[in-house]
Design an enzyme around this catalytic site. Structure first.
Site, short mmCIF file in Angstrom:
data_model
loop_
_atom_site.label_atom_id
_atom_site.label_comp_id
_atom_site.label_asym_id
_atom_site.label_seq_id
_atom_site.Cartn_x
_atom_site.Cartn_y
_atom_site.Cartn_z
N ASN A 147 0.78 -1.17 0.05
CA ASN A 147 0.09 -0.05 -0.08
C ASN A 147 0.87 1.41 0.02
O ASN A 147 0.41 2.29 0.38
CB ASN A 147 -0.96 -0.11 1.18
CG ASN A 147 -0.29 -0.15 2.47
OD1 ASN A 147 0.95 -0.23 2.52
ND2 ASN A 147 -1.10 -0.46 3.64
N ARG A 285 3.46 7.35 11.01
CA ARG A 285 2.74 7.05 12.37
C ARG A 285 2.83 8.18 13.38
O ARG A 285 3.44 8.89 13.32
CB ARG A 285 3.89 5.81 13.03
CG ARG A 285 3.77 4.51 12.45
CD ARG A 285 2.37 3.77 12.73
NE ARG A 285 2.53 2.50 12.02
CZ ARG A 285 2.00 2.19 10.82
NH1 ARG A 285 1.65 3.34 10.02
NH2 ARG A 285 2.08 1.00 10.40
N GLN A 314 -4.26 3.72 18.44
CA GLN A 314 -5.38 3.46 17.31
C GLN A 314 -6.33 2.34 18.07
O GLN A 314 -5.64 1.39 18.45
CB GLN A 314 -4.77 3.40 16.09
CG GLN A 314 -4.38 4.62 15.57
CD GLN A 314 -3.68 4.34 13.97
OE1 GLN A 314 -3.24 5.36 13.53
NE2 GLN A 314 -4.01 3.21 13.44
N HIS A 333 -7.18 6.36 10.05
CA HIS A 333 -6.21 5.51 9.37
C HIS A 333 -6.55 4.73 8.33
O HIS A 333 -6.98 3.65 8.42
CB HIS A 333 -5.40 4.46 10.50
CG HIS A 333 -4.13 4.34 10.01
ND1 HIS A 333 -3.29 3.60 10.61
CD2 HIS A 333 -3.65 4.21 8.62
CE1 HIS A 333 -2.28 3.20 10.07
NE2 HIS A 333 -2.26 3.75 8.89
P1 NDP Z 1 10.16 1.82 3.30
O1 NDP Z 1 10.89 0.70 4.05
O2 NDP Z 1 10.42 1.64 1.85
O3 NDP Z 1 10.74 3.30 3.62
C1 NDP Z 1 11.11 3.68 4.82
C2 NDP Z 1 12.21 4.72 4.77
O4 NDP Z 1 12.61 5.22 6.10
C3 NDP Z 1 13.64 4.00 4.53
O5 NDP Z 1 14.07 4.64 3.05
C4 NDP Z 1 14.38 4.40 5.48
O6 NDP Z 1 15.82 4.64 5.48
C5 NDP Z 1 13.81 5.33 6.12
N1 NDP Z 1 14.16 5.76 7.45
C6 NDP Z 1 13.89 4.81 8.85
N2 NDP Z 1 14.52 5.47 9.75
C7 NDP Z 1 14.87 6.83 9.49
C8 NDP Z 1 15.43 7.72 10.10
N3 NDP Z 1 15.74 7.65 11.41
N4 NDP Z 1 15.43 8.98 9.35
C9 NDP Z 1 15.34 9.05 8.20
N5 NDP Z 1 14.83 8.03 7.47
C10 NDP Z 1 14.68 6.83 8.11
O7 NDP Z 1 8.77 1.95 3.81
P2 NDP Z 1 7.50 2.51 3.20
O8 NDP Z 1 7.88 3.93 2.58
O9 NDP Z 1 6.60 1.66 2.23
O10 NDP Z 1 6.45 2.74 4.47
C11 NDP Z 1 7.34 3.91 5.54
C12 NDP Z 1 6.30 3.76 6.68
O11 NDP Z 1 5.12 4.46 6.26
C13 NDP Z 1 5.97 2.52 7.25
O12 NDP Z 1 7.10 2.06 7.97
C14 NDP Z 1 4.58 2.73 8.22
O13 NDP Z 1 5.00 3.41 9.41
C15 NDP Z 1 4.28 3.77 7.21
N6 NDP Z 1 2.96 3.43 6.53
C16 NDP Z 1 1.66 3.91 6.78
C17 NDP Z 1 0.63 3.60 6.17
C18 NDP Z 1 -0.78 4.12 6.25
O14 NDP Z 1 -1.96 3.62 5.93
N7 NDP Z 1 -0.88 5.37 6.68
C19 NDP Z 1 0.67 2.27 4.96
C20 NDP Z 1 1.83 1.93 4.88
C21 NDP Z 1 3.17 2.38 5.49
P3 NDP Z 1 16.80 3.39 5.02
O15 NDP Z 1 16.27 2.34 4.63
O16 NDP Z 1 17.48 4.26 4.09
O17 NDP Z 1 17.56 3.16 6.13
#
Ligand code: NDP
Length: 401
Positions: A147, A285, A314, A333
């Site tokens: 998603n 989140r 939630q 959400h």
């Molecule tokens: P990804 O794993 O593709 O992306 C997460 C990114 O966050 C990675 O690039 C990671 O960096 C980066 N990251 C982690 N820690 C840090 C930090 N301390 N500072 C800066 N960047 C950081 O996941 P998605 O993009 O698919 O999803 C991201 C988040 O969105 C999920 O974890 C979830 O919490 C939320 N989400 C919400 C949904 C909703 O319905 N509202 C649905 C889906 C997701 P790197 O890998 O380079 O370390």
């Protein structure tokens, strides 16, 4: 035979739908980076139907029962008397969606001696105490990418609706008014604004790509830098620190996972780095932000608007300040649980269950914790520890019908 406990949100208050607004879903062959969509051996549901509420059962009952497993489906997840708690003692798998999370705290994991897997039907496994799962050797898996694009669409929708003052303007129509000056006194164009994402993973990068045609200036901060070709294609400015990004941007969007490193990263201190009148969109989140600091920043005008769909806990209690703070555009959400997304994560959940029960490896890209450590995507995007503290407050929620 295994017991599988599936925690889902409630059916619509006016009943499970007997018909739908559209007849089918657009066909998507693969995700933008080439990752394949879920590949279960079969599915027992109709894509486009409501699968994420209790009666939808993620389309899993026929499959699980045909294999001799027991399936418990419930929306009762909070407090000691919940149905979830009653089944922890012999559950092998607990599945839940982040929209209606079954908080799997260390206490609950301790009450579940047979638990082998906590499966997230969606993305984001912060509702599981990852440290407790690591310590117990429990597998945590989620349906990576299912998603991400759905959420990116929601981010763009909410960014535009804040900047253009859409919701108050809509409300004037509903009140029978034609109050143009009231509507436009807070309405701007996004064109020319500096927009930044904290994290440029699947969602963050998609948001940047979707916003590029609006002729915005794009910024990002991430633990790992994007390839140079991507930075050049989107004309991105990379920031080594989040504070530097906040200082440069008119609109900031949060797209990183919640883990100990990111919990409450937006607080009274970091909000001082934002431009006065910045907008903040958070569909990642709720707990990335200090709840009361956000409300204060909207009241003082430090933030011009806040939107998103994620809260903590939630469901959010009736008196959660984000329900009543000024200039917000919150939804429950929902961004990642469109009917389109549900079809993908229901299939992905089935794929992971098939792997689990057949002893086949779960795709690396779906793994968060395995074998006593962070694994797969989890090893890249999360840090060890626990972010479930305070989740017991979810029990304060009272259903509104
Ligand atoms: P990804 O794993 O593709 O992306 C997460 C990114 O966050 C990675 O690039 C990671 O960096 C980066 N990251 C982690 N820690 C840090 C930090 N301390 N500072 C800066 N960047 C950081 O996941 P998605 O993009 O698919 O999803 C991201 C988040 O969105 C999920 O974890 C979830 O919490 C939320 N989400 C919400 C949904 C909703 O319905 N509202 C649905 C889906 C997701 P790197 O890998 O380079 O370390």
């Amino acid at each position: 035979m295994a017991k599988v406990v599936l925690v889902l949100y409630d059916d619509p208050v006016d009943g499970y739908p007997s018909s739908y607004a559209r007849d089918d879903l657009p066909k998507i062959d693969k995700y933008p980076d080439g990752q394949t969509l879920p590949t279960p051996k079969a599915i027992d549901f109709t894509p486009g139907h409501l699968l994420g509420s209790v009666s939808g059962e993620l389309g899993l009952r026929k499959y699980l029962e045909s294999q001799g497993h027991e399936l418990i489906v419930t929306s009762s997840k909070d407090g000691p008397d919940s149905v979830l708690e009653q089944h922890l003692h012999d559950a092998e798998v607990v599945i839940s969606q982040p929209f209606w999370p079954a908080y799997m705290t260390a206490e609950r994991i301790a009450k579940a001696p047979k638990l082998k897997m906590a499966l997230t039907a969606g993305i984001g496994s912060d509702h599981v105490d990852l440290q407790a799962a690591i310590d117990r050797g429990i597998t945590v898996a989620e349906v990576t990418y299912c998603n991400s694009n759905s959420v990116a669409e929601h981010v763009v929708m909410q960014a535009l609706s804040l900047v253009r003052n859409y919701i108050p303007s809509y409300n004037w129509v509903m009140k029978g008014g034609w109050n143009i000056a009231d509507c436009v006194a807070r309405s701007y164009d996004i064109e020319g604004m500096h927009v930044g994402t904290v994290a440029a993973g699947r969602i963050g990068l998609r948001v940047l790509k979707l916003l590029k045609p609006f002729d915005t200036h794009l910024h990002y901060n991430d633990r790992h830098r994007l390839p140079q070709a991507v930075e050049e294609e989107l004309n991105l400015t990379w920031h080594a620190t989040r504070e530097s990004l906040y200082e440069a941007c008119d609109l900031v969007t949060l797209n990183c996972p919640l883990h100990p490193e990111t919990e409450h990263m937006i607080n009274d201190t970091t909000l001082k780095h934002f431009k006065r009148g910045a907008y903040l969109v958070n569909t990642a989140r709720g707990k990335l932000c200090d709840r009361d600091a956000i409300a204060r920043a909207l009241e003082s005008g430090q933030l011009a608007g806040y939107a998103g769909d994620v809260w903590f806990p939630q469901p959010a209690p009736e008196d959660h300040p984000w329900r009543s703070m000024p200039h917000h555009g919150m939804t429950p959400h929902i961004s990642g649980t469109s009917l389109s997304a549900q079809a993908r994560y229901a299939a992905g959940t089935r794929e992971i269950l098939e792997c689990h029960f057949e002893g086949r490896p779960i795709r690396d890209e779906y793994l968060i914790v395995q074998g006593g450590g962070l694994a797969g995507v989890g090893a890249h995007s999360y840090s060890k520890g626990n972010a479930t503290g305070g989740s017991e407050e979810a029990a304060k929620f009272k259903k509104v019908n």
